[in-house]
Enzyme design. Structure first.
Site, PDB file in Angstrom:
ATOM      1  N   HIS A  75       3.411  -1.035   3.912  1.00 54.37           N
ATOM      2  CA  HIS A  75       3.335   0.549   3.737  1.00 54.37           C
ATOM      3  C   HIS A  75       3.918   1.124   3.187  1.00 54.37           C
ATOM      4  CE1 HIS A  75      -0.759   2.931   3.892  1.00 54.37           C
ATOM      5  NE2 HIS A  75       0.575   4.320   4.949  1.00 54.37           N
ATOM      6  N   PHE A 131      12.742  13.732   9.306  1.00 51.76           N
ATOM      7  CA  PHE A 131      11.286  12.587  10.511  1.00 51.76           C
ATOM      8  C   PHE A 131      11.927  12.525  11.223  1.00 51.76           C
ATOM      9  CE2 PHE A 131       9.768  13.574   5.188  1.00 51.76           C
ATOM     10  CZ  PHE A 131       8.491  13.883   5.095  1.00 51.76           C
ATOM     11  N   SER A 148       0.367  -1.144  -0.004  1.00 53.38           N
ATOM     12  CA  SER A 148      -0.061  -0.425   0.639  1.00 53.38           C
ATOM     13  C   SER A 148       1.452   0.812   0.178  1.00 53.38           C
ATOM     14  CB  SER A 148      -0.730   0.093   1.438  1.00 53.38           C
ATOM     15  OG  SER A 148      -0.374  -0.393   2.321  1.00 53.38           O
ATOM     16  N   GLU A 165       0.866   5.429   0.920  1.00 50.76           N
ATOM     17  CA  GLU A 165       0.300   6.911   1.499  1.00 50.76           C
ATOM     18  C   GLU A 165       0.536   8.106   0.451  1.00 50.76           C
ATOM     19  OE1 GLU A 165       0.010   6.771   5.635  1.00 50.76           O
ATOM     20  OE2 GLU A 165       0.746   8.296   6.043  1.00 50.76           O
ATOM     21  N   ASP A 203      -2.160  14.889  16.549  1.00 47.67           N
ATOM     22  CA  ASP A 203      -1.921  16.343  17.116  1.00 47.67           C
ATOM     23  C   ASP A 203      -1.592  17.184  17.280  1.00 47.67           C
ATOM     24  OD1 ASP A 203       0.893  13.695  18.159  1.00 47.67           O
ATOM     25  OD2 ASP A 203       1.339  13.606  15.789  1.00 47.67           O
TER      26      ASP A 203
HETATM   27  P1  FAD Z   1      -3.175   6.941  20.314  1.00 48.83           P
HETATM   28  O1  FAD Z   1      -2.792   5.427  20.744  1.00 48.83           O
HETATM   29  O2  FAD Z   1      -4.120   7.704  21.465  1.00 48.83           O
HETATM   30  O3  FAD Z   1      -1.411   6.836  21.823  1.00 48.83           O
HETATM   31  C1  FAD Z   1      -1.183   8.767  21.710  1.00 48.83           C
HETATM   32  C2  FAD Z   1       0.146   8.438  23.616  1.00 48.83           C
HETATM   33  O4  FAD Z   1      -1.282   8.370  24.016  1.00 48.83           O
HETATM   34  C3  FAD Z   1       0.278   6.762  23.471  1.00 48.83           C
HETATM   35  O5  FAD Z   1       1.359   7.302  23.698  1.00 48.83           O
HETATM   36  C4  FAD Z   1      -0.434   5.889  24.082  1.00 48.83           C
HETATM   37  O6  FAD Z   1       0.633   5.394  24.918  1.00 48.83           O
HETATM   38  C5  FAD Z   1      -0.971   6.927  24.947  1.00 48.83           C
HETATM   39  N1  FAD Z   1      -1.944   5.958  25.213  1.00 48.83           N
HETATM   40  C6  FAD Z   1      -3.455   5.372  24.443  1.00 48.83           C
HETATM   41  N2  FAD Z   1      -4.265   5.462  25.048  1.00 48.83           N
HETATM   42  C7  FAD Z   1      -3.704   5.607  26.453  1.00 48.83           C
HETATM   43  C8  FAD Z   1      -4.831   5.567  27.521  1.00 48.83           C
HETATM   44  N3  FAD Z   1      -6.572   4.673  27.056  1.00 48.83           N
HETATM   45  N4  FAD Z   1      -4.188   6.138  28.220  1.00 48.83           N
HETATM   46  C9  FAD Z   1      -3.737   7.081  28.788  1.00 48.83           C
HETATM   47  N5  FAD Z   1      -2.285   6.793  27.693  1.00 48.83           N
HETATM   48  C10 FAD Z   1      -3.088   6.486  26.378  1.00 48.83           C
HETATM   49  N6  FAD Z   1      -1.331  12.395  11.971  1.00 48.83           N
HETATM   50  C11 FAD Z   1      -2.477  12.920  11.501  1.00 48.83           C
HETATM   51  O7  FAD Z   1      -2.208  14.295  11.708  1.00 48.83           O
HETATM   52  N7  FAD Z   1      -3.306  12.460  10.687  1.00 48.83           N
HETATM   53  C12 FAD Z   1      -2.547  11.095   9.853  1.00 48.83           C
HETATM   54  O8  FAD Z   1      -2.941  11.104   8.360  1.00 48.83           O
HETATM   55  C13 FAD Z   1      -1.837  10.464  10.707  1.00 48.83           C
HETATM   56  N8  FAD Z   1      -1.148   9.007   9.668  1.00 48.83           N
HETATM   57  C14 FAD Z   1      -0.294   8.291  10.258  1.00 48.83           C
HETATM   58  C15 FAD Z   1      -0.384   7.526   9.715  1.00 48.83           C
HETATM   59  C16 FAD Z   1       0.445   5.638  10.690  1.00 48.83           C
HETATM   60  C17 FAD Z   1       0.237   4.531  10.375  1.00 48.83           C
HETATM   61  C18 FAD Z   1       0.665   6.642  11.714  1.00 48.83           C
HETATM   62  C19 FAD Z   1       1.852   5.553  13.057  1.00 48.83           C
HETATM   63  C20 FAD Z   1       0.544   7.969  11.837  1.00 48.83           C
HETATM   64  C21 FAD Z   1      -0.292   8.522  12.054  1.00 48.83           C
HETATM   65  N9  FAD Z   1      -0.287  10.223  12.109  1.00 48.83           N
HETATM   66  C22 FAD Z   1      -0.907  10.815  11.653  1.00 48.83           C
HETATM   67  C23 FAD Z   1       0.642  10.129  13.592  1.00 48.83           C
HETATM   68  C24 FAD Z   1      -0.349  10.235  14.687  1.00 48.83           C
HETATM   69  O9  FAD Z   1      -1.607  10.913  14.843  1.00 48.83           O
HETATM   70  C25 FAD Z   1       0.522  10.382  16.071  1.00 48.83           C
HETATM   71  O10 FAD Z   1       1.683   9.838  16.503  1.00 48.83           O
HETATM   72  C26 FAD Z   1       0.399  10.328  17.611  1.00 48.83           C
HETATM   73  O11 FAD Z   1       0.401  11.467  18.435  1.00 48.83           O
HETATM   74  C27 FAD Z   1      -0.773   9.747  17.996  1.00 48.83           C
HETATM   75  O12 FAD Z   1      -1.819   8.974  17.129  1.00 48.83           O
HETATM   76  P2  FAD Z   1      -2.291   7.576  17.547  1.00 48.83           P
HETATM   77  O13 FAD Z   1      -3.854   7.459  16.922  1.00 48.83           O
HETATM   78  O14 FAD Z   1      -1.496   6.586  17.352  1.00 48.83           O
HETATM   79  O15 FAD Z   1      -2.775   7.904  19.319  1.00 48.83           O
END
Ligand code: FAD
Length: 306
Positions: A268, A218, A15, A17, A109
């Site tokens: 990916h 990055f 895939s 991105e 973020d």
């Molecule tokens: P989460 O899974 O919510 O985790 C964030 C942090 O909170 C982690 O440190 C985790 O350990 C902690 N955490 C999670 N759940 C809990 C809980 N219940 N209690 C306490 N702590 C918790 N960003 C964008 O803005 N747009 C995009 O399109 C985008 N695409 C991405 C695609 C991929 C494949 C990846 C890996 C990242 C992408 N990101 C994107 C970046 C992402 O938004 C950031 O890395 C962000 O900081 C974390 O997102 P997450 O969904 O992993 O968060």
């Protein structure tokens, strides 16, 4: 097509991105790059949401273009920073109406650099909250993010893995990793995730290095460490773009071949909207791929249960 339906056929996925282009010039380049991918027939393409200041509308427009005009199987990224229940419902319905089957659900973020995320107005503070909500109300195949070198905010890998398990339990069907340059991080992470009972596929996210300067940036943002061996190869050639391109491509071929041969469930590619490296890399891998495809069609599981 749901990405999980591809998994059911026991196939690896390939895939690519993209992010929504910011202006007309990048839109044209984006079109050319996306067009080059058509001949590769990827398993799916994905479009980022909100990252780098892009708007919801730009992102959804690209998703629509990919899915309905270019006929790619497209996964829409979506983040919950600042999103209310009402907005999420509206946006999910919009994607559903477009015919989208796959969403990558993330937290996102803070809009302010180096600040933690502001509390969400409706209590949807983590990706797992968003995943649960969407799983309960819509029929999407759901991807989520995973961090082989730990998410930068997590106090420890152990806590990050516990949170990964929460995402899996909330309904994530598969994970895509943050970029990494040393495969040992991926294999260690995969083993730890399996020990935590996470059974979903964890697809490695790969970034072919096009520019030494850019990749260093990055690496700083994502926390992905660049091994000393890569610095040693690239530093002396840093002002020679074509040499850097060749070195980057060779490194990526080596990295991807190792991942595939050892049982990774696919790749990916983070294209950064420059498909040349991703296309060159994919075509290189595909030379061996007929053999590999046959081999892995029988069993995708040399040592990784997924
Ligand atoms: P989460 O899974 O919510 O985790 C964030 C942090 O909170 C982690 O440190 C985790 O350990 C902690 N955490 C999670 N759940 C809990 C809980 N219940 N209690 C306490 N702590 C918790 N960003 C964008 O803005 N747009 C995009 O399109 C985008 N695409 C991405 C695609 C991929 C494949 C990846 C890996 C990242 C992408 N990101 C994107 C970046 C992402 O938004 C950031 O890395 C962000 O900081 C974390 O997102 P997450 O969904 O992993 O968060």
């Amino acid at each position: 097509m749901k990405i999980t339906d591809i998994f059911k056929k026991n196939q690896k996925t390939f895939s690519f991105e993209f992010f929504p282009p910011k202006d007309l010039h990048s839109a044209v380049r984006f079109g050319v790059n996306a067009g080059q991918l058509m001949k590769l027939d990827p398993s799916f393409v994905s479009v980022t949401y909100g990252a780098g200041g892009s708007s919801r509308d730009n992102s959804f427009e690209m998703v629509d273009l990919f899915h309905n005009d270019m006929k790619f199987n497209c996964m829409a990224h979506y983040t919950c920073v600042n999103a209310t229940h009402e907005k999420i419902a509206y946006d999910m319905r919009t994607l559903q109406d477009m015919g989208i089957d796959n969403v990558m659900l993330l937290r996102g973020d803070s809009p302010e650099k180096n600040k933690s995320c502001p509390p969400n107005p409706d209590g949807i503070n983590y990706a797992s909250d968003l995943i649960r909500l969407v799983k309960q109300n819509y029929d999407f195949c759901i991807g989520a993010g995973a961090y082989p070198e730990k998410h930068f905010e997590a106090p420890s890998m152990e806590e990050d893995l516990i949170n990964l398990r929460i995402k899996a339990d909330a309904g994530a069907d598969f994970f895509v990793t943050q970029m990494f340059f040393d495969n040992k991080y991926y294999w260690d992470f995969l083993n730890k995730a399996r020990q935590k009972g996470i059974k979903a596929r964890i697809i490695p996210g790969i970034i072919p290095i096009n520019s030494y300067k850019q990749i260093k940036k990055f690496s700083e943002i994502s926390g992905a460490k660049i091994p000393e061996s890569i610095h040693k190869k690239m530093e002396p050639k840093k002002d020679n773009p074509s040499e850097i391109y060749k070195i980057g491509l060779d490194l990526a071929i080596e990295q991807c071949s190792d991942l595939l041969e050892n049982g990774a469930p696919g790749l990916h590619f983070y294209t950064l909207n420059r498909s040349r490296a991703a296309v060159d890399l994919y075509e290189h891998l595909a030379k061996d791929w007929d053999v590999l495809k046959e081999k892995y069609k029988q069993s995708c599981t040399p040592h990784v249960p997924f």
